[in-house]
Enzyme design. Structure first.
Site, short mmCIF file in Angstrom:
data_model
loop_
_atom_site.label_atom_id
_atom_site.label_comp_id
_atom_site.label_asym_id
_atom_site.label_seq_id
_atom_site.Cartn_x
_atom_site.Cartn_y
_atom_site.Cartn_z
N ASP A 110 -3.72 -6.92 1.95
CA ASP A 110 -3.67 -7.30 3.37
C ASP A 110 -4.49 -8.54 3.72
O ASP A 110 -4.49 -8.97 4.88
CB ASP A 110 -4.09 -6.12 4.26
CG ASP A 110 -5.49 -5.57 3.90
OD1 ASP A 110 -6.32 -6.35 3.38
OD2 ASP A 110 -5.73 -4.39 4.16
N HIS A 125 -3.73 -5.92 -6.78
CA HIS A 125 -2.31 -5.66 -6.51
C HIS A 125 -1.63 -6.81 -5.77
O HIS A 125 -0.58 -6.62 -5.16
CB HIS A 125 -2.16 -4.34 -5.72
CG HIS A 125 -2.60 -3.13 -6.50
ND1 HIS A 125 -2.84 -1.90 -5.93
CD2 HIS A 125 -2.84 -2.96 -7.83
CE1 HIS A 125 -3.21 -1.04 -6.86
NE2 HIS A 125 -3.22 -1.65 -8.02
N CYS A 133 9.38 -16.85 -6.28
CA CYS A 133 10.72 -16.65 -6.85
C CYS A 133 10.60 -15.88 -8.16
O CYS A 133 9.75 -16.21 -9.00
CB CYS A 133 11.39 -18.00 -7.09
SG CYS A 133 12.89 -17.83 -8.06
N CYS A 156 16.07 -17.73 -3.78
CA CYS A 156 15.52 -19.07 -4.03
C CYS A 156 16.66 -20.09 -4.03
O CYS A 156 17.63 -19.94 -4.80
CB CYS A 156 14.80 -19.05 -5.37
SG CYS A 156 14.19 -20.66 -5.88
N THR A 197 -10.77 4.77 -1.26
CA THR A 197 -9.66 4.90 -2.21
C THR A 197 -9.59 6.35 -2.69
O THR A 197 -10.62 6.99 -2.89
CB THR A 197 -9.78 3.94 -3.42
OG1 THR A 197 -8.69 4.19 -4.33
CG2 THR A 197 -11.09 4.07 -4.16
N ASN A 222 -16.04 7.68 1.98
CA ASN A 222 -14.68 8.17 2.22
C ASN A 222 -14.76 9.24 3.31
O ASN A 222 -15.78 9.89 3.46
CB ASN A 222 -14.07 8.77 0.94
CG ASN A 222 -12.55 8.82 0.98
OD1 ASN A 222 -11.96 9.44 1.86
ND2 ASN A 222 -11.91 8.15 0.04
N GLU A 224 -13.17 11.87 3.15
CA GLU A 224 -13.12 13.17 2.46
C GLU A 224 -13.40 12.98 0.97
O GLU A 224 -13.23 11.88 0.45
CB GLU A 224 -11.75 13.83 2.67
CG GLU A 224 -10.63 13.00 2.09
CD GLU A 224 -9.25 13.59 2.35
OE1 GLU A 224 -9.10 14.37 3.30
OE2 GLU A 224 -8.34 13.26 1.57
P1 OAD Z 1 -4.76 6.09 -0.74
O1 OAD Z 1 -3.91 6.24 0.47
O2 OAD Z 1 -4.34 6.78 -1.97
O3 OAD Z 1 -6.23 6.57 -0.39
C1 OAD Z 1 -6.89 6.13 0.77
C2 OAD Z 1 -8.24 6.81 0.83
O4 OAD Z 1 -8.95 6.30 1.93
C3 OAD Z 1 -8.16 8.32 1.01
O5 OAD Z 1 -9.04 8.94 0.09
C4 OAD Z 1 -8.62 8.54 2.45
O6 OAD Z 1 -9.36 9.75 2.60
C5 OAD Z 1 -9.54 7.35 2.66
N1 OAD Z 1 -9.68 6.88 4.06
C6 OAD Z 1 -8.73 6.73 5.00
N2 OAD Z 1 -9.23 6.19 6.12
C7 OAD Z 1 -10.56 5.99 5.89
C8 OAD Z 1 -11.63 5.46 6.66
N3 OAD Z 1 -11.46 5.01 7.92
N4 OAD Z 1 -12.85 5.40 6.09
C9 OAD Z 1 -13.06 5.86 4.82
N5 OAD Z 1 -12.08 6.37 4.06
C10 OAD Z 1 -10.84 6.43 4.57
O7 OAD Z 1 -4.94 4.51 -0.97
P2 OAD Z 1 -5.46 3.76 -2.29
O8 OAD Z 1 -6.44 4.59 -3.02
O9 OAD Z 1 -5.87 2.42 -1.89
O10 OAD Z 1 -0.59 0.57 -4.87
O11 OAD Z 1 -4.12 3.70 -3.12
C11 OAD Z 1 -4.09 3.00 -4.34
C12 OAD Z 1 -2.77 2.34 -4.55
O12 OAD Z 1 -1.71 3.29 -4.35
C13 OAD Z 1 -2.43 1.25 -3.53
O13 OAD Z 1 -3.02 0.03 -3.83
C14 OAD Z 1 -0.94 1.19 -3.61
C15 OAD Z 1 -0.63 2.66 -3.59
O14 OAD Z 1 0.56 3.05 -4.13
C16 OAD Z 1 0.62 0.06 -5.06
O15 OAD Z 1 1.49 0.10 -4.20
C17 OAD Z 1 0.82 -0.57 -6.41
#
Ligand code: OAD
Length: 259
Positions: A110, A125, A133, A156, A197, A222, A224
């Site tokens: 983002d 990512h 392209c 393209c 994450t 996090n 949770e």
């Molecule tokens: P996830 O959606 O798997 O996890 C997001 C985490 O953020 C969860 O553990 C939530 O509890 C936490 N969370 C949400 N809001 C929050 C806040 N305000 N403060 C603190 N924690 C919060 O997302 P990612 O772990 O980033 O990849 O996912 C990894 C990858 O999976 C992404 O980059 C994407 C996705 O598929 C691709 O598309 C290749």
């Protein structure tokens, strides 16, 4: 029961630990951007609970049904352009300015860390604002895709292949340089701060383990507990990234100005 499985910590203790260690590497996921209005992937209102990722986010799906996948890109990637960094992104940029953040490794596409002012950002990512392209690798932008300047799905004009957002889809390799740098930073880090994450997608999910094995303290923020909390985290700060990061940043900056 949870309380026996991980160490709930507080920002005062973590601020001291960060100052003691003198430097940290940060790993962020979608949770760092939810307070900017961007949904994450796996929370109840997350993107993969609305869309089946096998139909919208794999390279096979893109090649099989580009119209469907580009429809998803327009809906999901378009709003990223106008999103603004939140308190968590800004705190990380400020901590980099005072020399306490060595790098931010992010799974996010983002661009919000850069918008907040972070300079050393490793994007595992890709970055959704850019496009390329698939044939001749000529660079394009998200604007080009959104405005349908090169058709829909975009093609393209030079080589007639699809123009794809510069983001890693499932089934694609991560950028070599980014993952190599991320592994090195993790192995060299004294403290890794892991924010928002779920720790479910490799290879990013392995970086906290790599850092810990090399001797780093692992701090996690996090809303949770995650798989990382249970296996790797030393200090768990439970709550929203924006609130916790601004409190943590304030405590650190106060300590620095007093000291
Ligand atoms: P996830 O959606 O798997 O996890 C997001 C985490 O953020 C969860 O553990 C939530 O509890 C936490 N969370 C949400 N809001 C929050 C806040 N305000 N403060 C603190 N924690 C919060 O997302 P990612 O772990 O980033 O990849 O996912 C990894 C990858 O999976 C992404 O980059 C994407 C996705 O598929 C691709 O598309 C290749």
């Amino acid at each position: 029961m949870w309380m026996n499985l991980f160490n709930l910590s507080d920002t005062t203790e973590v601020a001291k630990k960060i100052l003691q260690r003198g430097e940290m590497v940060v790993l962020t996921g979608a949770g760092v951007s939810t307070e900017s209005g961007i949904p994450d992937f796996r929370s109840p209102d997350g993107i993969w609970n609305k869309y089946d990722f096998t139909e919208f986010a794999t390279i096979d799906a893109l090649l099989r049904n580009p119209v469907k996948v580009f429809g998803f890109f327009k809906e999901f990637l378009g709003p990223l352009k106008s999103a603004a960094p939140n308190k968590a992104h800004k705190a990380l940029a400020r901590l980099e300015e005072v020399g306490l953040v060595k790098a931010v490794i992010t799974q996010n596409i983002d661009n919000l860390h850069q918008k907040a002012g972070s300079k050393n950002v490793i994007e595992l990512h890709g970055n959704a604002l850019n496009a390329r392209c698939m044939g001749c690798h000529k660079p394009y932008t998200l604007d080009d895709i959104e405005n349908e300047r090169y058709g829909f799905p975009p093609v393209c004009p030079d080589c007639k292949k699809l123009i794809k957002p510069d983001v890693v889809l499932f089934g694609e390799r991560l950028p070599d340089a980014a993952i190599k740098t991320a592994c090195q930073l993790s192995m060299d880090s004294k403290l890794m701060l892991v924010i928002g994450t779920s720790g479910t997608v490799a290879p990013a999910s392995g970086l906290p383990h790599l850092a810990k094995k090399a001797g780093a303290d692992i701090v996690e923020i996090n809303v949770e507990p995650t798989i990382i909390t249970k296996t790797t985290t030393d200090f768990f700060l439970q709550g929203k990234a924006g609130e916790i990061m601004s409190e943590l940043c304030e405590k650190i900056l106060n300590e620095i100005s007093v000291g």
